[in-house]
Design a protein around this motif. Structure first.
Motif, PDB file in Angstrom:
ATOM      1  N   ILE A  35      28.283 -10.458   0.430  1.00 18.55           N
ATOM      2  CA  ILE A  35      26.911  -9.943   0.444  1.00 18.55           C
ATOM      3  C   ILE A  35      26.514  -9.770  -1.018  1.00 18.55           C
ATOM      4  CG2 ILE A  35      25.351  -8.222   1.419  1.00 18.55           C
ATOM      5  CD1 ILE A  35      27.531  -7.417   3.311  1.00 18.55           C
ATOM      6  N   PRO A  36      26.122 -10.850  -1.671  1.00 23.57           N
ATOM      7  CA  PRO A  36      25.880 -10.759  -3.113  1.00 23.57           C
ATOM      8  C   PRO A  36      24.785  -9.770  -3.468  1.00 23.57           C
ATOM      9  CG  PRO A  36      25.159 -12.880  -2.214  1.00 23.57           C
ATOM     10  CD  PRO A  36      25.909 -12.195  -1.147  1.00 23.57           C
ATOM     11  N   GLU A  37      23.883  -9.487  -2.518  1.00 22.31           N
ATOM     12  CA  GLU A  37      22.793  -8.544  -2.800  1.00 22.31           C
ATOM     13  C   GLU A  37      23.332  -7.174  -3.216  1.00 22.31           C
ATOM     14  OE1 GLU A  37      22.884 -10.475  -0.207  1.00 22.31           O
ATOM     15  OE2 GLU A  37      21.142 -11.775  -0.462  1.00 22.31           O
ATOM     16  N   PHE A  38      24.475  -6.804  -2.655  1.00 20.17           N
ATOM     17  CA  PHE A  38      25.057  -5.501  -2.998  1.00 20.17           C
ATOM     18  C   PHE A  38      26.240  -5.644  -3.937  1.00 20.17           C
ATOM     19  CE2 PHE A  38      23.730  -3.961   1.459  1.00 20.17           C
ATOM     20  CZ  PHE A  38      22.456  -3.707   0.998  1.00 20.17           C
TER      21      PHE A  38
ATOM     22  N   ILE B  58      28.959  -7.334  -3.095  1.00 23.93           N
ATOM     23  CA  ILE B  58      30.128  -7.229  -2.234  1.00 23.93           C
ATOM     24  C   ILE B  58      30.784  -8.594  -2.122  1.00 23.93           C
ATOM     25  CG2 ILE B  58      30.910  -6.789   0.119  1.00 23.93           C
ATOM     26  CD1 ILE B  58      28.557  -4.814   0.334  1.00 23.93           C
TER      27      ILE B  58
ATOM     28  N   PHE C  69      31.174  -3.723  -6.019  1.00 24.77           N
ATOM     29  CA  PHE C  69      32.204  -2.934  -5.345  1.00 24.77           C
ATOM     30  C   PHE C  69      33.604  -3.387  -5.771  1.00 24.77           C
ATOM     31  CE2 PHE C  69      28.748  -1.945  -2.432  1.00 24.77           C
ATOM     32  CZ  PHE C  69      28.981  -0.616  -2.188  1.00 24.77           C
TER      33      PHE C  69
END
Lengths: 475, 515
Positions: free
Chosen positions: B71-74, B76, B199
């Motif tokens: 989930i590159p937006e976060f 992750i 993260f």
């Protein structure tokens, strides 16, 4: 009025025509299946039109200060349309089994959606109120649609009285704000709200009460369980998803445009309501043996979570609300859908009706379990990403107390969700009377499977959806 | 890829078991066996690869990485890494997973497909916890291991299973959610100071925190891990869950799930919040001592065989907490030895308890007695495991406890002394098991059958490992050494004086291993 782009308004116009067209077809040829197909087709057309607009690159456009057609609104129109179609599919077999005259249901259903769609694109008190009333009035009739049932009539009446009361509050609040600012559209209100005085504060507070009612936030939540229980399950799904969701959207838009979050007291009131909703919703759900009431209380808690994201007010906030609403739409429609897709008269209401379901209908139970896990926020479901987003928004804005309350409420929530899952897993005693679950409608099962897969999909690969949501700006 | 395979074999195996059981009755256990054997051999091949490379050439002790954006937006990533510490835990998971499948072979008779699905998915979650180096992914696996475990307890458990399952789930879930909040706090603090929101473990470890921030965030993490471990006031879920779970569930709970707590503290809490964790070292150690003695006392008072073993876990995990908060290499190596040794010995004790329960239909040790005569093989197994549990020299648990206490003694002698009393208590409750179950008068009217060949093989392997590691702990201590050095380097050595002593002992233990 001279320079309105009808191209942009076409979804709204299309949807507004839909109930009329349906009504006329019923007048000519009364048939349940035909009406159902027509409603679905009209909604699909609406959906396609929304997608068409979405793919156009256009400037956000106001229609005469009344409506705003932008990607934010459009996103929710699409969500409402998809949710609406799914609920229609659930309703079909349900109505076949439970009512004699089913056709008008679709007319009411479509008008309710018109109301919701007006709400999500509203930037003006007039459209806000108009949308809300179209939505609510359709709902009164839909709640009482299974009129042979006492609960249903009672629910409809209760909703009528309480919603009318809350509308009065809302209207009075709007009036006071108008008195103070001389404006009815959000932006003008926002620019003249800066000077605080008693009248505008009272106006905002009154509006808060009205909105709190519609969303079922504590302390205005008392109606929720009765209505949820009394309404036919597909209608409950509609109330829980479309009706509350569109209200959340208009709230976000209102707060965002008028910048009401500058007032500390609003934040404090919202925080208090959020904390109370999360805790009381979860705690009251603990003792429920009726599934619909249980989901009603859980929806109070869920609206509390959403409120946390709204309070956060950061860049994340709107994203979090949006994602959470998507996840919540899917899960709650799925959960209520399962209650209504059995081809038997009535519906599953008690938790104990589900006993042993896992061993007799494994696939359906797995889907039900997935929906519930999504509502609790267990990883690999859409609900988890939604909750994650909300906690993220809260932590990002340093709202520790709210984040911790959310944690506590989720932990309490676990208990009653697990209880339902445990019941499904408990085998039925050999000599027990035959389960009340009837045959299954194939259509219902297909819809449920799609929902179940969606929950997993958005839980495992949320990336695309997040990217889409990020591309939306609220104006 | 091998890291992904470790997890995906179990996940797919679980699905296959569930689906195949629908078509071919009785196939689920074979799928389970194949999946766990495959996992074990994958872990084994990892071990062989690790021994083949020079540990000093790899940075941070990490020798294999798998990374894919998720989930590159976060920020992750699907990010798995393995270092010496992770490797030991992965081996343990592979081995106990196999034990769990084998022990379920004859004990689980209904709904086998769903059973093996849950069993293998729990193992997959645990495997993921030991491999994840992205904190979001870690949290995800942390939660994923709970749900199937909940099902294992609540469907195949004994009489009071529902209550136990609730308690287990809610305790751990609260901890998990607190961890989530703290995790996000760390994420945003790190992101806002560096501008990169991620993260990734290696990014977050560099976060600069004020004293107050690190204190709060540490508690968020620590509570989750202390519940899992468990430490004294938070241990309440453990006896119920262990007692009511099916045998394989108890084995996994005691052998692996508790270890994730210790692993979490070693891997995350201490390196992320070195100062904050040092500032609470003393209270934590005192809680550890209390846990040792209190667990021992309660173990002595139990009449239910499985609850008894469960309380011994509380006691043994006290050593772990003491060792961790002693902050030196020797103690930490002892801690990891303890994790392995306790995993093996307690796991096997649960196996034995499960077998006894299956044969006699009771877990009340007052109703046993004089079983040695009828089931000598069980008796021998029981004796060795009980001796391991009380820390007899020559068995792995002794090495573990000795190293832990010796390491602790260099920093806080008083704690080490108090904890050593626990060893005496361990002897008391352990021998009581032997006495009540295998010695004395045989009161049962029916004769029970001895260990079957498969059961014998399972337990004999465990016993062999316990003896082997007891005589030669080198493979474990050497494997974890680089990662421990790396982890402990985050904490300033509080007592320089003990350093030379520690290096001596380490040289000794590693040179021992070479023979």
């Amino acid at each position: 009025m001279e320079n309105i782009d009808f191209n942009l308004l076409s979804p709204l116009i299309l949807l507004a025509v839909a109930p009329v067209a349906t009504l006329m077809v019923i007048a000519i040829y009364r048939n349940h299946t035909v009406t159902f197909c027509l409603a679905v087709i009209l909604l699909v057309l609406f959906l396609i039109d929304c997608f068409r607009l979405w793919s156009l690159s256009f400037d956000n456009q106001m229609v005469d200060d009344l409506l705003m057609i932008d990607k934010f609104g459009l996103f929710f129109m699409i969500l409402i349309a998809i949710g609406g179609i799914l609920i229609l599919f659930i309703s079909y077999s349900y109505l076949n089994n439970n009512v004699k005259v089913a056709e008008e249901f679709y007319v009411l259903f479509l008008t309710a959606l018109v109301g919701a769609v007006v709400l999500v694109s509203s930037i003006h008190f007039a459209t806000l109120f108009l949308g809300l009333e179209i939505l609510s009035i359709s709902l009164y009739a839909m709640i009482a649609y299974t009129r042979e049932w006492k609960n249903s009539i009672e629910g409809g009446l209760k909703y009528l009285i309480l919603a009318a009361g809350s509308s009065a509050f809302l209207l009075f609040g709007m009036g006071l704000i108008y008195l103070q600012t001389g404006a009815l559209d959000f932006e003008a209100i926002g620019s003249s709200l800066e000077k605080v005085n008693l009248i505008s504060t009272a106006g905002l507070a009154m509006m808060l009460v009205g909105i709190g009612f519609k969303l079922g936030l504590v302390p205005f939540h008392i109606w929720t369980p009765d209505i949820y229980q009394g309404a036919p399950a597909p209608v409950t799904a509609l109330i829980a998803s479309v009706s509350k969701g569109s209200m959340v959207v208009v709230l976000v838009r209102f707060l965002h445009t008028t910048n009401s979050q500058q007032f500390a007291w609003i934040i404090w009131t919202f925080s208090a309501m959020a904390i109370a909703s999360m805790l009381i919703g979860s705690l009251l759900a603990l003792k429920q043996s009726n599934l619909k009431r249980l989901l009603a209380y859980s929806s109070i808690a869920h609206l509390g979570y959403l409120l946390v994201a709204i309070i956060a007010g950061s860049d994340f906030s709107v994203e979090a609300v949006t994602y959470y609403l998507v996840a919540y739409f899917i899960s709650i429609i799925g959960a209520f859908g399962i209650l209504s897709i059995f081809n038997s008269t009535g519906e599953i209401e008690q938790v104990s009706d589900l006993q042993g379901m896992f061993w007799t209908r494994p696939w359906l139970s797995v889907i039900f379990g997935v929906m519930f896990f999504s509502l609790v926020g267990i990883p690999l479901t859409a609900g988890f990403i939604g909750k994650f987003y909300v906690v993220m928004a809260a932590v990002n804005s340093g709202l520790w107390a709210l984040a911790i309350t959310l944690v506590v409420s989720s932990a309490i929530g676990l208990y009653y969700y697990l209880r339902v899952i445990k019941t499904m897993l408990t085998p039925v005693a050999k000599d027990a009377p035959k389960s009340a679950l009837g045959q299954l409608s194939t259509m219902g099962l297909v819809v449920m499977s799609i929902l179940g897969l969606l929950v997993i999909w958005f839980g495992v690969f949320p990336s695309q959806l997040i990217a889409v949501i990020r591309s939306i700006e609220v104006l | 890829m091998i890291l992904v395979a470790l997890i995906s074999t179990l996940v797919l195996g679980g699905l296959l078991a569930m689906l195949l059981e629908k078509w071919v009755t009785g196939s689920a256990k074979w799928v389970g066996l194949v999946a766990s054997l495959l996992t074990m051999s994958l872990a084994g091949s990892l071990w062989i690869q690790y021994t083949g490379i020079d540990a000093s050439t790899v940075s941070n002790g990490v020798f294999m990485v798998f990374k894919k954006p998720w989930i590159p937006e976060f920020g992750i990533e699907f990010h798995l890494e393995v270092d010496g510490l992770g490797l030991v835990m992965v081996m343990l998971t592979g081995f106990l997973g196999l034990v769990a499948v084998l022990i379920s072979w004859s004990q689980v008779k209904h709904k086998e497909g769903f059973y093996y699905l849950n069993l293998l998915w729990t193992l997959a979650g645990i495997m993921g916890v030991f491999l994840a180096f992205d904190l979001f992914l870690f949290y995800l696996f942390w939660e994923v291991m709970l749900v199937p475990m909940y099902f294992l307890i609540s469907i195949w458990g004994s009489a009071n299973r529902i209550y136990a399952a609730y308690k287990f789930f809610i305790y751990t879930q609260i901890g998990g959610l607190l961890m989530l909040v703290a995790l996000l706090g760390l994420y945003f603090l790190n992101g806002s100071s560096t501008g990169v929101y991620s993260f990734n473990y290696w990014d977050l470890i560099k976060t600069v925190l004020t004293t107050e921030q690190s204190m709060w965030l540490m508690w968020g993490f620590l509570i989750a891990f202390l519940i899992k471990l468990p430490v004294l006031p938070l241990h309440n879920w453990l006896p119920d869950a262990h007692g009511e779970a099916p045998t394989a569930g108890s084995v996994i709970l005691a052998g692996l799930l508790l270890k994730t707590g210790a692993y979490g503290i070693l891997r995350f809490v201490v390196p992320f919040f070195p100062d904050a964790s040092q500032s609470i070292a003393m209270p934590a150690m005192i809680l550890g001592v209390c846990g040792i003695l209190y667990g021992a006392k309660l173990a002595f008072a139990q009449t239910d065989m499985k609850r008894l073993v469960a309380y011994t876990s509380v006691s043994h995990m006290g050593f772990v907490i003491i060792g961790i908060f002693a902050f030196n290499q020797l103690a930490w190596q002892g801690v990891i030895m303890q994790l392995v040794a306790h995993g093996l010995s307690t796991g096997a004790l649960f196996v034995l308890a499960g077998i006894l329960y299956q044969r006699t239909g009771t877990r009340d040790i007052r109703k046993y007695g004089g079983l040695w005569a009828t089931v000598p093989r069980m008796g021998v197994a029981g004796l060795i495991l009980v001796l391991a549990s009380l820390g007899l020299p020559g068995l792995a648990n002794f090495v573990a406890e000795f190293m832990t206490l010796a390491g602790t003694f260099t920093t806080t002698p008083i704690i080490a002394i108090a904890a050593a009393i626990g060893l005496i208590a361990a002897a008391v409750y352990s021998l009581r098991i032997m006495q009540k179950v295998f010695y004395g008068q045989d009161t049962a009217s029916e004769k029970i059958s001895d260990l079957s060949s498969m059961e014998t093989l399972t337990i004999a392997t465990v016993v062999f490992l316990l003896i082997y590691l007891g005589l030669n702990p080198g493979p474990i201590t050497r494997t974890v050494e680089p990662s421990i050095k790396q982890l402990i380097s985050q904490v300033e050595t509080p007592d320089k004086g003990g350093f030379s002593y520690r290096t001596q002992v380490n040289n000794k233990s590693s040179s021992n291993g070479k023979h």
